[in-house]
Design a protein around this motif. Structure first.
Motif, mmCIF file in Angstrom:
data_model
loop_
_atom_site.group_PDB
_atom_site.id
_atom_site.type_symbol
_atom_site.label_atom_id
_atom_site.label_comp_id
_atom_site.label_asym_id
_atom_site.label_seq_id
_atom_site.Cartn_x
_atom_site.Cartn_y
_atom_site.Cartn_z
ATOM 1 N N ARG A 491 9.593 19.780 54.480
ATOM 2 C CA ARG A 491 9.271 19.226 53.626
ATOM 3 C C ARG A 491 9.512 19.493 52.076
ATOM 4 N N TYR A 492 10.235 19.724 51.242
ATOM 5 C CA TYR A 492 10.152 19.785 49.960
ATOM 6 C C TYR A 492 8.990 19.131 49.322
ATOM 7 N N SER A 493 8.241 19.071 48.770
ATOM 8 C CA SER A 493 7.427 18.674 47.805
ATOM 9 C C SER A 493 7.194 18.460 46.872
ATOM 10 N N SER A 494 6.999 17.728 46.210
ATOM 11 C CA SER A 494 7.646 16.783 44.819
ATOM 12 C C SER A 494 6.683 17.820 43.462
ATOM 13 N N ASP A 495 5.019 17.767 44.228
ATOM 14 C CA ASP A 495 3.757 17.495 43.771
ATOM 15 C C ASP A 495 3.225 19.536 44.040
ATOM 16 N N LYS A 496 3.538 20.689 44.654
ATOM 17 C CA LYS A 496 2.990 21.797 44.963
ATOM 18 C C LYS A 496 4.164 22.453 45.252
ATOM 19 N N ARG A 497 4.367 23.356 44.050
ATOM 20 C CA ARG A 497 5.540 24.361 43.088
ATOM 21 C C ARG A 497 4.347 25.619 43.690
ATOM 22 N N PHE A 498 5.506 26.673 43.499
ATOM 23 C CA PHE A 498 5.374 28.151 43.258
ATOM 24 C C PHE A 498 5.959 28.746 42.251
ATOM 25 N N ASN A 499 5.785 28.710 40.855
ATOM 26 C CA ASN A 499 5.703 29.212 39.900
ATOM 27 C C ASN A 499 6.006 30.961 39.836
ATOM 28 N N ALA A 500 7.406 30.816 38.589
ATOM 29 C CA ALA A 500 7.648 32.062 38.416
ATOM 30 C C ALA A 500 8.395 32.154 37.251
ATOM 31 N N PHE A 501 8.194 33.579 36.569
ATOM 32 C CA PHE A 501 8.593 33.991 35.294
ATOM 33 C C PHE A 501 8.979 35.804 35.575
ATOM 34 N N LEU A 502 10.083 35.792 35.487
ATOM 35 C CA LEU A 502 10.825 36.885 35.388
ATOM 36 C C LEU A 502 11.397 37.763 34.058
ATOM 37 N N ALA A 503 10.900 39.051 33.799
ATOM 38 C CA ALA A 503 11.229 39.171 31.915
ATOM 39 C C ALA A 503 12.042 40.763 31.947
ATOM 40 N N ALA A 504 11.931 40.919 31.226
ATOM 41 C CA ALA A 504 12.307 42.530 30.738
ATOM 42 C C ALA A 504 11.527 42.390 28.928
ATOM 43 N N PHE A 505 11.551 43.916 28.501
ATOM 44 C CA PHE A 505 11.449 44.183 27.009
ATOM 45 C C PHE A 505 11.678 45.911 27.143
#
Length: 569
Positions: A491-505
């Motif tokens: 099940r998806y957990s509400s307090d455990k996350r895998f975060n990412a940020f995808l960017a360019a410049f």
């Protein structure tokens, strides 16, 4: 008569003496020949023994048999794009024994233990009592250990100079450079790749001579690599995360300029390299990339020609798909324009974009951008993405906002580069590649108009959306956040996350794509959230702030873009 007899007797006597003398001469000749022959045999035997002793004296001590008797082969240096050494051969001493010369095995072990306290007593005892001509006791000693053992003066104990790999940068580029085993053979990373390209064959044939091996230059910039590694370490500590990773990718050529994944290991002392938490998450780990996948969903809608920047999507109420309800994290409760769907990261809007294209079109687009196939690159540690065995509408809907499909962070960055570089999908490389070489392997996967629109949306999100904390004044950063709930016990957990940020410049003509990930971050301080905009985005901003000039991107403060959101009330 008497005189005649005497004459005959003398003649007979004379003839008899001749016979006896001839026999004596013949016998003496044979005896002389035997003596000469015997002496020749003895000289031959002793000569052969002497020759063998001389031959053995000129050989390495280990030539009498036992473990790997071949001298450890040379390896080429590995250097970064600027010539900084990442890996090189150094000489080291290894300890061996000749059991046949060992008089008292117990005494030898007792004395060796004073210098090598971690020596396996039982195993060493069996080696010393084996009667073999050669056995290894300890590979790759320190100079101090060698000196102290030498002073013990133990008969039957000796040293042999070997080659081992030394990594001046330590753990900084461990997952890229890789490492070798105790016999100096590549077993991970680019070290293994080099072996697979023919070095192993050269070593086996004895042709891997140090003077003939040219350094292997990588696309990595050690300066930027250090910055990435440092920011990841600080981010893990600041956000109390279990892991973090990042990649800096040249959007025009596909060159990986820097990439790191923490926790990692020190290749100079890789005792923990095989622990599962120390894998290279950027290429060998597959994850649901959360809302960063909305970049591809929006690009798909635009590239299909079925939507444009003026298109509107009703996100006023949750979307029901069978027994599933699709809601927005911070819903606006109204109709959203396509740019608003993107900057507000609307799950409902993304689902409707996917529904507009259809199931087959959706899967075909993701496959076209390389997100569903195993990535091809020099690095051996590459995982295969996962997707539903049979795509149904619910799968297409959930995948549109980043759930139900897993891919590697590196190929997510590679796919994003196609959104920024004119629509060309370019396989990533850890070796230098010119623009002309990149154009030869590039595959056109998007319309140029789609790229222009995605550049606008990326910049808009950094100015007005969830990517504001990724802003770096002067470098015109654009990007997309991704906060994915982790699956725990199905099940998806509400307090455990895998975060990412995808960017360019810089967004007027993107040169680099940067992706940061952080696994199970906690709030930086009480009362603050832990979404990607609050951790993955600041980490990325710090990387760009510190490395942009080193990458040749000059800051410009005179014409920051004035993107405005298209809104429908």
């Amino acid at each position: 008569m008497i005189s005649l007899w005497r004459r005959r007797g003398k003649r007979a006597e004379s003839e008899g003496s001749i016979v006896v003398e001839g026999a004596r001469k013949a016998t003496g000749g044979r005896q002389k020949n035997r003596v000469v022959l015997t002496m020749a045999v003895f000289f031959g035997i002793y000569g052969a023994i002497a020759g063998r002793l001389i031959y053995l004296g000129l050989q390495d001590p280990e030539s009498g048999g036992g473990p790997e008797s071949r001298v450890t082969a040379s390896r080429p240096d590995i250097v970064d794009r600027n010539g900084e050494v990442l890996a090189t051969d150094i000489k080291t001493a290894s300890l061996f024994a000749e059991p046949r010369r060992i008089v008292d095995a117990d005494e030898v072990i007792e004395k060796l233990s004073t210098v090598l306290p971690d020596i396996d007593v039982e195993q060493t005892y069996h080696k010393l009592k084996s009667g073999a001509g050669f056995v290894w006791l300890k590979r790759q000693l320190t100079p101090r250990q060698q000196a102290e053992i030498f002073q013990l003066g133990l008969p039957g104990i000796g040293f042999r100079t070997e080659k081992r790999r030394f990594y001046p940068a330590g753990a900084t580029a461990a997952h890229i450079v890789g490492l070798t085993n105790i016999d100096n053979k590549g077993i991970a990373g680019l070290e293994k790749y080099i072996d697979d390209q023919g070095l192993a064959d050269l070593q086996a044939s004895g042709l891997a001579v140090a003077e003939d091996l040219k350094p292997v230059k990588l696309s990595i910039d050690l300066r930027v690599q250090h910055i990435v590694h440092d920011e990841l370490a600080q981010g893990m500590e600041r956000y109390h995360a279990i892991a973090a990773g990042a990649v800096v990718l040249n959007a025009k050529t596909g060159e990986v300029v820097a990439m790191a994944s923490l926790p990692d290991y020190d290749p100079n002392n890789p005792y923990n390299a095989h622990e599962k938490d120390r894998l290279n998450r950027m290429s060998a780990g597959v994850y649901e990339m959360g809302s960063t996948i909305k970049s591809f969903t929006t690009a798909m809608a635009l590239d299909s020609g079925l939507a444009n920047l003026e298109s509107r999507f009703d996100a006023s109420r949750p979307l029901r798909i069978g027994r599933f309800t699709i809601k927005d994290f911070h819903g606006k409760g109204r109709v959203l324009t396509l740019p608003e769907v993107f900057i507000y990261s609307s799950n409902i809007g993304s689902a409707k974009e996917a529904d507009m294209v259809g199931i087959e079109g959706h899967r075909e687009f993701l496959k076209r951008l390389g997100l569903l196939d195993r990535m091809k690159t020099e690095l051996p540690e590459v995982a295969s993405p996962t997707e539903p065995k049979e795509w149904k509408k619910v799968h297409s809907i959930t995948i549109s906002f980043g759930h139900g499909m897993s891919t590697t962070p590196l190929q997510t960055a590679v796919g994003a580069a196609a959104l920024m570089n004119g629509g060309k999908l370019i396989e990533p490389t850890f070796l230098p590649r010119t623009q002309a070489e990149a154009d030869m392997v590039a595959e056109q996967v998007l319309k140029p108009s789609t790229v222009d629109q995605m550049r606008y949306l990326y910049r808009l999100n950094a100015e007005k959306g969830s990517g504001r904390r990724a802003e770096v004044p002067g470098f015109r950063v654009g990007g997309k956040t991704g906060t994915a709930e982790k699956v725990v016990n199905g099940r998806y957990s509400s307090d455990k996350r895998f975060n990412a940020f995808l960017a360019a410049f810089p967004m007027d003509d993107p040169q680099y794509v940067v992706l940061t990930i952080i696994d199970e971050p906690k709030p930086e301080k009480p009362g603050v959230g832990a979404t990607a905009g609050l951790n993955a985005a600041p980490m990325l901003a710090n990387i760009i702030r510190r490395s942009a000039v080193l990458l040749g991107v000059k800051p410009e403060f005179g014409h920051e873009s004035g993107a405005t959101v298209v809104s429908y009330q």
